[in-house]
Motif scaffolding. Structure first.
Motif, PDB file in Angstrom:
ATOM      1  N   VAL A 177       0.988  -1.051  -0.146  1.00 54.10           N
ATOM      2  CA  VAL A 177       0.003  -0.019   0.167  1.00 54.10           C
ATOM      3  C   VAL A 177       1.064   1.134  -0.134  1.00 54.10           C
ATOM      4  N   ALA A 178       0.984   1.986  -1.127  1.00 62.62           N
ATOM      5  CA  ALA A 178       1.821   3.099  -1.332  1.00 62.62           C
ATOM      6  C   ALA A 178       3.299   2.870  -0.697  1.00 62.62           C
ATOM      7  N   GLY A 179       3.588   1.441  -1.230  1.00 64.41           N
ATOM      8  CA  GLY A 179       5.140   1.088  -1.113  1.00 64.41           C
ATOM      9  C   GLY A 179       5.370   0.655   0.229  1.00 64.41           C
ATOM     10  N   VAL A 180       4.147   0.511   1.076  1.00 64.56           N
ATOM     11  CA  VAL A 180       4.367  -0.035   2.263  1.00 64.56           C
ATOM     12  C   VAL A 180       3.694  -1.319   2.713  1.00 64.56           C
ATOM     13  N   PRO A 181       4.497  -2.812   2.940  1.00 68.90           N
ATOM     14  CA  PRO A 181       3.897  -3.948   3.064  1.00 68.90           C
ATOM     15  C   PRO A 181       2.786  -3.953   4.246  1.00 68.90           C
ATOM     16  N   ILE A 182       1.740  -4.523   3.861  1.00 64.94           N
ATOM     17  CA  ILE A 182       0.556  -4.520   4.976  1.00 64.94           C
ATOM     18  C   ILE A 182       0.212  -6.091   5.145  1.00 64.94           C
ATOM     19  N   ALA A 183       0.057  -6.620   6.327  1.00 65.43           N
ATOM     20  CA  ALA A 183      -0.509  -7.930   6.068  1.00 65.43           C
ATOM     21  C   ALA A 183      -1.974  -7.751   6.210  1.00 65.43           C
ATOM     22  N   LEU A 184      -2.494  -8.587   5.533  1.00 66.22           N
ATOM     23  CA  LEU A 184      -4.127  -8.511   5.351  1.00 66.22           C
ATOM     24  C   LEU A 184      -4.443  -9.383   5.974  1.00 66.22           C
ATOM     25  N   GLY A 185      -5.694  -9.628   6.717  1.00 67.82           N
ATOM     26  CA  GLY A 185      -6.138 -10.874   7.395  1.00 67.82           C
ATOM     27  C   GLY A 185      -7.916 -10.980   6.765  1.00 67.82           C
ATOM     28  N   ALA A 186      -8.573 -11.444   7.418  1.00 71.45           N
ATOM     29  CA  ALA A 186     -10.179 -11.778   6.938  1.00 71.45           C
ATOM     30  C   ALA A 186     -10.911 -10.677   6.897  1.00 71.45           C
ATOM     31  N   GLY A 187     -10.632  -9.603   7.853  1.00 72.18           N
ATOM     32  CA  GLY A 187     -11.557  -8.586   8.021  1.00 72.18           C
ATOM     33  C   GLY A 187     -11.240  -7.178   7.482  1.00 72.18           C
ATOM     34  N   GLU A 188      -9.966  -7.003   7.410  1.00 69.59           N
ATOM     35  CA  GLU A 188      -9.416  -5.657   7.379  1.00 69.59           C
ATOM     36  C   GLU A 188     -10.055  -5.041   5.856  1.00 69.59           C
ATOM     37  N   PHE A 189     -10.212  -3.719   5.636  1.00 71.02           N
ATOM     38  CA  PHE A 189     -10.558  -2.945   4.722  1.00 71.02           C
ATOM     39  C   PHE A 189      -9.468  -2.590   4.042  1.00 71.02           C
ATOM     40  N   LEU A 190      -9.394  -2.563   2.593  1.00 72.13           N
ATOM     41  CA  LEU A 190      -8.512  -2.168   1.673  1.00 72.13           C
ATOM     42  C   LEU A 190      -9.399  -1.705   0.539  1.00 72.13           C
ATOM     43  N   GLN A 191      -8.846  -0.686  -0.023  1.00 68.06           N
ATOM     44  CA  GLN A 191      -9.343  -0.323  -1.487  1.00 68.06           C
ATOM     45  C   GLN A 191      -9.339  -1.203  -2.506  1.00 68.06           C
ATOM     46  N   VAL A 192     -10.318  -1.702  -3.207  1.00 67.64           N
ATOM     47  CA  VAL A 192     -10.411  -2.896  -3.924  1.00 67.64           C
ATOM     48  C   VAL A 192      -9.723  -2.708  -5.321  1.00 67.64           C
ATOM     49  N   ASN A 193      -9.640  -1.517  -5.928  1.00 66.94           N
ATOM     50  CA  ASN A 193      -8.740  -1.067  -7.028  1.00 66.94           C
ATOM     51  C   ASN A 193      -7.507  -0.427  -6.576  1.00 66.94           C
ATOM     52  N   ARG A 194      -6.473  -1.274  -6.616  1.00 63.26           N
ATOM     53  CA  ARG A 194      -5.212  -0.922  -6.027  1.00 63.26           C
ATOM     54  C   ARG A 194      -4.576   0.190  -7.025  1.00 63.26           C
ATOM     55  N   ASP A 195      -4.541   0.360  -8.302  1.00 60.88           N
ATOM     56  CA  ASP A 195      -4.252   1.441  -9.042  1.00 60.88           C
ATOM     57  C   ASP A 195      -4.925   2.747  -8.617  1.00 60.88           C
TER      58      ASP A 195
END
Length: 322
Positions: free
Chosen positions: A275-293
């Motif tokens: 995410v913006a060059g930062v590694p993020i560990a995603l689990g089952a419930g975390e919110f993340l924008q679905v369109n990475r571009d």
């Protein structure tokens, strides 16, 4: 329905509502019509009148005149049934214009906007129109002896099969097909909200750089050995790096309630996303924008507007993953 209220009318749509229906007027009545684009006209049968205001919803009986030049063939086979992506029949440039118009209308009473001191910019288009979603969420239903992975039809809890969706990353659709087959072979049945019988409630598939995390949302009494068999089958897919099971006994619409018991069935139980060059560990419930571009463009623009420099401090409040 009062006999004084019109049962049929002709409507020319001038905009689209949140459900993708065309909106027009007939006399003093505002009418919402499915599959009617702005600029199109149709004879409409009224299905429902609002008891509170001069507003109604109807369906097309007969089209009048030519289709909109912005009408296109929807990409997904379940368009019009699943309740998602309700603008797929509208050309993307026209979608962008309509989205900007919504923002302008929402901000119309802000003094700086109404005075013309601040202009709402054009919408920045997505570089990909299909295959961009990094997460697929599937409601599980039953059709005879077979599982259905899909979405609720509009205004109902009827599950519409959405396998073959073109909006998710292709590997997500591929893994969803594997989930259905593995669950059926393991003897898992779809959870029934009315009877509270069954096991598999939802399936979530997240993708990052070709790697996949599978989340099986199940009723608490689901047999562990069956889940283990599903996980073992999914682990044979080269993209699947993690499989987790989340217990959900809620009666509301929460898919992954906060604090739900979670069991890792295969792999680390997380998926790494940049995410913006930062590694993020995603689990089952975390919110993340679905369109990475588009997310990357959004973060870059925020940083630009904030004029961030080395050593600057920021407070992250209510920003999901930050």
């Amino acid at each position: 329905m009062s006999s004084a209220q019109p049962q049929r009318c002709e409507v020319s749509a001038h905009t689209l509502d949140d459900a993708g229906a065309g909106v027009g007027v007939s006399g003093a009545l505002t009418v919402h019509v499915g599959d009617l684009l702005p600029g199109e006209r149709a004879a409409v049968a009224i299905d429902h009148h609002s008891p509170h205001r001069p507003e109604a919803w109807g369906h097309i009986v007969r089209r009048v005149g030519d289709p909109s030049p912005d009408r296109v063939e929807p990409a997904c086979p379940a368009f019009g049934h699943c309740g998602g992506c309700v603008w797929q029949h509208l050309a993307y440039p026209a979608q962008l214009v309509a989205k900007r118009a919504r923002v302008v209308a929402a901000l119309a009473e802000v003094p700086a906007v109404s005075a013309g001191a601040v202009e709402v910019a054009a919408v920045r288009p997505s570089p990909a129109l299909l295959g961009y979603r990094n997460k697929g969420k599937y409601v599980c239903g039953q059709a005879g002896d077979h599982l259905v992975l899909g979405a609720y039809a509009p205004r109902s809890h009827t599950v519409v099969d959405t396998l073959g969706c073109r909006v998710v990353a292709p590997v997500i659709d591929e893994v969803a097909i594997w989930i259905r087959g593995a669950a059926e072979r393991a003897g898992l049945t779809a959870y029934d909200e009315r009877t509270r019988a069954g096991e598999l409630r939802y399936a979530i598939v997240r993708e990052s750089v070709g790697d996949v995390l599978v989340v099986l949302v199940v009723a608490p009494a689901t047999a562990r050995d069956r889940l283990a068999r599903v996980a073992a089958a999914l682990a044979r897919h080269p993209a699947v790096v993690s499989v987790v099971a989340v217990e959900n006994d809620r009666r509301d619409g929460a898919i992954v309630p906060s604090g739900s018991p979670t069991t890792t069935l295969h792999g680390p139980g997380t998926l790494t996303e940049l995410v913006a060059g930062v590694p993020i560990a995603l689990g089952a419930g975390e919110f993340l924008q679905v369109n990475r571009d588009q997310a990357a463009a959004l973060y870059a623009r925020v940083g630009e507007l904030a004029a961030v420099e080395p050593g600057a401090l920021a407070i992250d409040l209510f920003a999901g993953l930050g």
